[in-house]
Design a protein around this motif. Structure first.
Motif, PDB file in Angstrom:
ATOM      1  N   GLY A  13       0.813  -1.213   0.000  1.00 50.95           N
ATOM      2  CA  GLY A  13       0.000   0.000   0.000  1.00 50.95           C
ATOM      3  C   GLY A  13       0.844   1.259   0.000  1.00 50.95           C
ATOM      4  N   ALA A  20       6.381   4.703   5.276  1.00 54.61           N
ATOM      5  CA  ALA A  20       6.278   3.240   5.260  1.00 54.61           C
ATOM      6  C   ALA A  20       5.747   2.797   3.893  1.00 54.61           C
ATOM      7  CB  ALA A  20       5.362   2.777   6.388  1.00 54.61           C
ATOM      8  N   GLY A  21       5.263   1.561   3.825  1.00 53.22           N
ATOM      9  CA  GLY A  21       4.598   1.077   2.620  1.00 53.22           C
ATOM     10  C   GLY A  21       5.476   1.142   1.378  1.00 53.22           C
ATOM     11  N   GLN A  46      -2.328   9.077   5.239  1.00 53.80           N
ATOM     12  CA  GLN A  46      -1.455   8.813   6.385  1.00 53.80           C
ATOM     13  C   GLN A  46      -0.429   9.924   6.532  1.00 53.80           C
ATOM     14  OE1 GLN A  46       1.196   4.924   7.885  1.00 53.80           O
ATOM     15  NE2 GLN A  46       0.128   4.798   5.969  1.00 53.80           N
ATOM     16  N   HIS A 211       9.105   4.406  12.192  1.00 51.23           N
ATOM     17  CA  HIS A 211       8.073   4.167  11.175  1.00 51.23           C
ATOM     18  C   HIS A 211       8.721   3.523   9.946  1.00 51.23           C
ATOM     19  CE1 HIS A 211       4.291   4.622   9.224  1.00 51.23           C
ATOM     20  NE2 HIS A 211       4.619   5.648   8.462  1.00 51.23           N
ATOM     21  N   ASP A 215       8.923  -2.687   6.813  1.00 50.79           N
ATOM     22  CA  ASP A 215       8.954  -2.622   5.343  1.00 50.79           C
ATOM     23  C   ASP A 215      10.401  -2.528   4.847  1.00 50.79           C
ATOM     24  OD1 ASP A 215       5.831  -1.372   5.009  1.00 50.79           O
ATOM     25  OD2 ASP A 215       6.964  -0.822   6.778  1.00 50.79           O
TER      26      ASP A 215
HETATM   27  C1  LIG Z   1       0.770   1.637   3.540  1.00 55.02           C
HETATM   28  C2  LIG Z   1       1.408   1.122   4.783  1.00 55.02           C
HETATM   29  N1  LIG Z   1       2.000  -0.091   4.745  1.00 55.02           N
HETATM   30  C3  LIG Z   1       2.596  -0.589   5.851  1.00 55.02           C
HETATM   31  C4  LIG Z   1       2.579   0.117   7.033  1.00 55.02           C
HETATM   32  C5  LIG Z   1       3.226  -0.479   8.290  1.00 55.02           C
HETATM   33  O1  LIG Z   1       4.399   0.124   8.611  1.00 55.02           O
HETATM   34  C6  LIG Z   1       1.962   1.399   7.028  1.00 55.02           C
HETATM   35  N2  LIG Z   1       1.918   2.168   8.154  1.00 55.02           N
HETATM   36  N3  LIG Z   1       1.388   1.859   5.897  1.00 55.02           N
END
Ligand SMILES: Cc1ncc(CO)c(N)n1
Ligand SMILES: Nc1ncnc2c1ncn2[C@@H]1O[C@H](COP(=O)(O)OP(=O)(O)OP(=O)(O)O)[C@@H](O)[C@H]1O
Length: 267
Positions: A13, A20-21, A46, A211, A215
């Motif tokens: 995501g 992150a992500g 986010q 954070h 990942d």
């Molecule tokens: C999109 C996304 N993937 C993973 C995490 C976990 O760190 C997050 N906070 N957001």
């Protein structure tokens, strides 16, 4: 003209805050010298304070992204992050059966570090039965271990018990991450292949800004698997990489900042 580098696909995501992500994955893959490709599963809203919402990408579009890059560019290793729903997991499992993605790292992301849910409750069974049996390596944190196995890890001995329970679900290798074992003065991650436990010990830094650590670790591991490394070597590389990235973490916004692979690009 330069040679084509190893290619790694992240199925995950988007984090609009860039911590992150998909954003952490691409940053890490770049710093590790491989070409990063993406199959986006969800777009989260986010920032450093948390996740306020997300929208899922239709499962057939997730599968189409995987097939598009695999059929043309080729994939030397793949990793998963946020998969959001059982329907997306089903589409990902079917896609990785249809095309070759090489070693397959499954990071079973269930929630953000602020506790915001990123995986539907009814998707846990799909994680166990569709993703884990296809995985070269699974990399759960202790909250994910509890959701997937019911085991509450409170000690290093519990980490081994959890690794055995997870391995019984079918992945070739299991890495039980110990970042959330808050009482442990070190960060111990336990790697298990059904026969032997390998302990990866690192310092526990007293930093708030972690954070994206999961990942970053999984992407660093995937970068080495794409180069043909075996799993223990790739995980040792990943552990060293995340320790240095936690040491290089920086503040961002009013909340939690990201770990950073920028150390690898400096001097
Ligand atoms: C999109 C996304 N993937 C993973 C995490 C976990 O760190 C997050 N906070 N957001
Ligand atoms: N404070 C810390 N100092 C050093 N290493 C850490 C620290 N916190 C986590 N790690 C390491 O970072 C990696 C990710 O661990 P963790 O258990 O926190 O995963 P996670 O919860 O999936 O991460 P995320 O913060 O992305 O949700 C592990 O190798 C862990 O040992």
């Amino acid at each position: 003209m330069a040679a084509t580098p190893p290619r790694v696909l992240t199925i995950a995501g988007s984090d609009s805050g860039g911590g992150a992500g998909i954003q952490a994955d691409l940053r890490t893959l770049f710093a590790c010298g491989v070409h990063g490709m993406t199959a986006i599963t969800a777009v989260t809203v986010q920032n450093s304070l948390g996740v306020t919402g997300y929208t899922e990408i239709p499962p057939d579009v997730v599968a189409a992204q995987i097939e598009a890059v695999a059929s043309d560019i080729g994939v030397n290793a793949a990793k998963t992050g946020m998969l959001a729903s059982a329907a997306i997991i089903e589409a990902v499992a079917a896609a990785v059966d249809r095309v070759d993605v090489g070693p397959f790292v499954v990071d079973p992301v269930a929630a953000s570090m602020h506790g915001h849910q990123l995986l539907a409750d009814d998707a846990l069974d799909a994680v166990r039965t569709l993703l884990f049996p296809r995985a070269t390596l699974v990399t759960p944190n202790l909250d994910e271990v509890r959701l997937i196995t019911g085991i509450e890890v409170r000690s290093r001995a519990d980490q081994r018990k959890a690794a055995e329970a997870l391995h019984a679900m079918g992945p070739r290798w299991v890495l039980v991450k110990g970042g959330h074992l808050w009482d442990d003065p070190e960060c111990l991650d336990v790697l298990y292949d059904g026969a032997e436990f390998i302990e990866l010990v690192g310092p526990r830094y007293d930093v708030k800004h972690t954070h994206g650590s999961g990942d970053t670790l999984a992407s660093a591991i995937a970068s080495q698997l794409a180069r043909g490394a075996d799993v223990p070597s790739a995980v040792r590389f990943g552990k060293d990489f995340i320790v240095r990235s936690v040491a290089a973490a920086y503040p961002l916004g009013a909340g939690v900042g990201p770990v950073s692979p920028l150390w690898r690009l400096e001097g």
